[in-house]
Scaffold this motif. Structure first.
Motif, mmCIF file in Angstrom:
data_model
loop_
_atom_site.group_PDB
_atom_site.id
_atom_site.type_symbol
_atom_site.label_atom_id
_atom_site.label_comp_id
_atom_site.label_asym_id
_atom_site.label_seq_id
_atom_site.Cartn_x
_atom_site.Cartn_y
_atom_site.Cartn_z
ATOM 1 N N THR A 1 0.735 -1.429 -0.082
ATOM 2 C CA THR A 1 -0.168 0.102 -0.050
ATOM 3 C C THR A 1 0.781 1.256 0.039
ATOM 4 N N GLY A 2 1.698 1.246 0.921
ATOM 5 C CA GLY A 2 2.947 2.241 0.975
ATOM 6 C C GLY A 2 3.275 2.606 -0.487
ATOM 7 N N GLY A 3 4.154 1.555 -0.949
ATOM 8 C CA GLY A 3 4.735 1.615 -2.321
ATOM 9 C C GLY A 3 3.555 2.272 -3.431
ATOM 10 N N MET A 4 2.586 1.518 -3.208
ATOM 11 C CA MET A 4 1.644 2.066 -4.314
ATOM 12 C C MET A 4 1.494 3.502 -4.125
ATOM 13 N N ILE A 5 0.960 4.182 -3.122
ATOM 14 C CA ILE A 5 0.630 5.142 -2.923
ATOM 15 C C ILE A 5 1.994 6.289 -3.213
ATOM 16 N N GLY A 6 3.188 5.907 -2.657
ATOM 17 C CA GLY A 6 4.050 6.786 -2.776
ATOM 18 C C GLY A 6 4.607 6.628 -4.341
ATOM 19 N N GLY A 7 4.973 5.611 -4.872
ATOM 20 C CA GLY A 7 5.104 5.321 -5.941
ATOM 21 C C GLY A 7 4.308 5.945 -7.010
ATOM 22 N N VAL A 8 3.210 5.651 -7.097
ATOM 23 C CA VAL A 8 2.569 6.102 -7.983
ATOM 24 C C VAL A 8 2.122 7.606 -8.066
ATOM 25 N N PHE A 9 2.095 7.923 -6.850
ATOM 26 C CA PHE A 9 1.754 9.398 -6.791
ATOM 27 C C PHE A 9 2.778 10.294 -6.986
ATOM 28 N N GLY A 10 4.042 9.717 -6.170
ATOM 29 C CA GLY A 10 5.304 10.288 -6.674
ATOM 30 C C GLY A 10 5.723 10.578 -8.154
ATOM 31 N N GLY A 11 5.372 9.401 -8.858
ATOM 32 C CA GLY A 11 5.441 9.211 -10.459
ATOM 33 C C GLY A 11 4.734 10.423 -11.067
ATOM 34 N N ILE A 12 3.349 10.307 -10.670
ATOM 35 C CA ILE A 12 2.694 11.372 -11.163
ATOM 36 C C ILE A 12 2.923 12.795 -10.974
ATOM 37 N N VAL A 13 3.382 13.036 -9.738
ATOM 38 C CA VAL A 13 3.917 14.336 -9.412
ATOM 39 C C VAL A 13 5.138 14.803 -10.345
ATOM 40 N N PHE A 14 6.051 13.676 -10.300
ATOM 41 C CA PHE A 14 7.242 14.109 -11.381
ATOM 42 C C PHE A 14 6.905 14.284 -12.820
ATOM 43 N N VAL A 15 5.901 13.828 -13.364
ATOM 44 C CA VAL A 15 5.557 13.657 -14.768
ATOM 45 C C VAL A 15 4.868 15.241 -14.880
ATOM 46 N N LEU A 16 4.029 15.240 -13.760
ATOM 47 C CA LEU A 16 3.350 16.633 -13.732
ATOM 48 C C LEU A 16 4.377 17.691 -13.872
ATOM 49 N N TRP A 17 5.319 17.627 -12.995
ATOM 50 C CA TRP A 17 6.332 18.891 -12.949
ATOM 51 C C TRP A 17 6.935 18.909 -14.174
#
Ligand code: ADP
Ligand code: MG
Length: 602
Positions: free
Chosen positions: A269-285
């Motif tokens: 769950t942690g990996g999912m939230i952190g990883g996916v959300f982090g990735g999306i933020v990075f792409v968004l940036w």
């Protein structure tokens, strides 16, 4: 405690990948192809479901496009917000309707296929000879019939369509990202590999652990089930503390497994939230910089992020579905094993037809037999016996002599090893076993009473018999006298959860069943130990009614029965040692005379 290093995770992932594409796994997946004949009749529905799936996927993939239009032209461009919302609304309607239709069709196919499969497996089991059940545990057959068919249902009725939908989602999402922004697409692809792949492997481990935890729970309930059924014994030996400890161990085991699973799940769950959300933020940036620099529109960025989410979601579901599919493949394999079991006893291609007759003549010709599970020990040897129409022949001899075996062979539950058995002049192997058994009425040593009322239990001998005929048979078998005294008379529910019958009562029900069937040949396996003197006399009179005017082969334990037989056949170690009328044998001073003097016929 046993948290592993990333290296170990990677190594296991590699091993699992290898295992997934190993020939064994591919063979296993091949088992699913054997479901094709079960799905084929519902081809039309399947095509409809597929069309609906395509439609809903297209609608789903259209949502980000509509958003893009809304943002770029509706907000920024300043005009026609209403039209864009109408477009979105239409997409939602199509998406919803197509999804509902697909769900209904696919679930329908899953339920139907499972029902057909269950019924086919049961039919196959009913056709197996007793030999099959000597090596197959009925408990296992039952769990396959319920558990394995349910697994197949999950896959056919939901996982496959979910998998297909996720695949469209995944593939469609990828294509659309590429269309919207090739540059961001390549970055996202790398992120996807870095984030999603490890998550998939963790997910697989999670599934394995959940299965393990299910098994542990099953273990503990198996322990409890056994003990609760034997409570009087447990308490008589004052072994409650021992049983408590045994159960606690099983419970602790399942707790430990559950905690291990929960730990992995927390990580996931942690990996999912952190990883996916982090990735999306990075792409968004990255995207935001492109938007600021004027290289990309705001709407394009929004739709891109949505497609990335869709793609990632598709991958996650695919991974989950893969596990289901593998498990269902294993279940299918096991079910097909049951389905393809060939009965060892079957009707010949062109069975001979028994002439309709109320007479039965049975001829054993130098029969030899060994049970397949004990090929070294002869159960019958050179068994030669001619039983004329209307004759009553009693088989007597010590326990284990082969008396019941002779009955089994006569009903063709097994085939003779050498010699042959003729029924009205026809070799049993040339007859349809069902036609043969229709000519035989059996009263077994330990009669079975089904969970049904007394009417139904007796009617088992002839399902089309009316109530009058049932009652007449019960009267003849002397079962009527106790049945009418039951709380609801003939409508009283008998069997496990209902009323418990005594041994003698059960036997009289079985005799009534045989009388109702009215077969030319009667096989009686007398009971002894279960009966007290009074019910023994009642059973005896019931039996005599049943024997009237038909060929009867009886395994006799009581002197009274033996005296009334036309001939006695004395068996020992599978061989006939004496044959003759009761009076002759008593005079000859052989095995029978010895047994009779001990009042011990069998
Ligand atoms: N299903 C079976 N598989 C293997 N051996 C069996 C089976 N049933 C009976 N036997 C063996 O065959 C012999 C004859 O048994 P059975 O016909 O039941 O004897 P009886 O009915 O005369 O007491 C015994 O040695 C018994 O152990
Ligand atoms: Mg026996």
């Amino acid at each position: 405690m046993n948290e592993r290093t990333p290296d170990q995770v990677a190594a296991e992932a590699a091993r699992e990948l290898q295992a997934a594409v190993a020939p064994a796994a591919r063979r296993r997946l091949g088992a699913l192809r054997q479901l094709a004949p079960f799905i084929a009749p519902y081809r039309g529905r399947l095509l409809l479901a597929l069309a609906l799936l395509l439609l809903s996927s297209a609608a789903f993939l259209g949502v980000p496009l509509a958003f893009r239009g809304l943002i770029d032209h509706g907000f920024v461009g300043g005009g026609g917000i209403g039209a864009h919302f109408l477009g979105l609304f239409a997409i939602a309607l199509v998406w919803g309707a197509a999804s509902a239709g697909r769900f209904y069709q696919v679930s329908w196919i899953g339920e139907r296929v499972t029902a057909d499969l269950r019924s086919a497996v049961y039919r196959s089991m009913l056709s197996q000879s007793p030999q099959y059940f000597e090596t197959t545990q009925t408990g296992e057959v039952l769990s396959r019939l319920t558990g394995d068919t349910t697994l197949v249902q999950t896959v056919v009725g939901s996982s496959l369509s979910m998998g297909l939908r996720s695949f469209f989602q995944f593939a469609g999402g990828l294509v659309m990202m590429l269309v919207v922004s090739p540059k961001l697409f390549s970055v996202t692809l790398v992120l996807l590999l870095v984030v999603v792949v490890p998550l998939i492997w963790t997910g697989r481990r999670l599934r394995r652990l959940s299965r393990e935890s299910q098994d542990r729970i099953a273990d503990s309930s198996a322990v409890a089930g056994e003990v609760l059924n034997a409570i009087p014994t447990v308490q008589a030996y004052t072994n409650e503390p021992f049983e408590q400890r045994r159960f606690d161990r099983a419970v602790e085991n399942s707790f430990a497994t559950a905690i291990r699973r929960t730990r992995v799940r927390a990580l996931l769950t942690g990996g999912m939230i952190g990883g996916v959300f982090g990735g999306i933020v990075f792409v968004l940036w990255l995207g935001a910089q492109a938007v600021v620099g004027g290289a990309m529109s705001g709407g394009a960025l929004a739709s891109f992020v949505m497609y990335a989410g869709i793609t990632a979601g598709g991958v996650g579901v695919l991974a989950e579905v893969w596990g289901d599919v593998m498990r269902a493949a294993g279940a299918t394999e096991r079910l097909m094993e049951l389905l393809s079991a060939q009965p060892t006893i079957a009707a010949p291609a062109a069975p001979q037809v028994l002439p309709a007759s109320q007479q039965a003549r049975v001829r054993f010709e130098h029969v030899a037999f060994r049970y397949p599970s004990r090929p070294q020990t002869p159960a019958l040897e050179d068994f030669d016996l001619d039983i004329r129409e209307g004759e009553t022949v009693a088989l007597v001899g010590p326990s284990g002599a082969g008396k019941t075996t002779a009955f089994q062979l006569l009903q063709r539950f097994y085939d003779v090893v050498s010699g042959r058995i003729l029924f009205n002049g026809i070799d049993l192997r040339d007859l349809d076993p069902r036609a043969l058994r229709a000519q035989i009425g059996l009263v077994p040593q330990e009669p079975v009473v089904f969970s049904a009322d007394a009417f139904e239990n007796i009617r088992y001998g002839r399902p089309d018999a009316g109530d009058e005929a049932v009652i007449a048979a019960a009267r003849a078998a002397l079962a009527d006298e106790f049945i009418v005294r039951l709380p609801d008379g003939y409508k009283t529910f008998l069997g496990e959860r209902g009323l418990r019958l005594s041994g003698g009562q059960r036997q009289r029900i079985a005799i009534a069943r045989a009388i109702l069937k009215n077969p030319p040949l009667l096989l009686l396996d007398e009971a002894t130990s279960a009966l007290d003197a009074e019910s023994e006399a009642l059973v005896q009179r019931g039996l005599e009614a049943a024997m009237q005017g038909r060929t009867t082969l009886i395994i006799a334990h009581r002197l009274a029965t033996v005296q009334r037989a036309d001939r006695l056949v004395v068996l020992e170690h599978g061989r006939i040692v004496e044959i003759g009328s009761p009076a002759e044998l008593a005079r000859s001073g052989g095995l029978y005379a010895r047994l009779a003097s001990l009042q011990l016929v069998a």
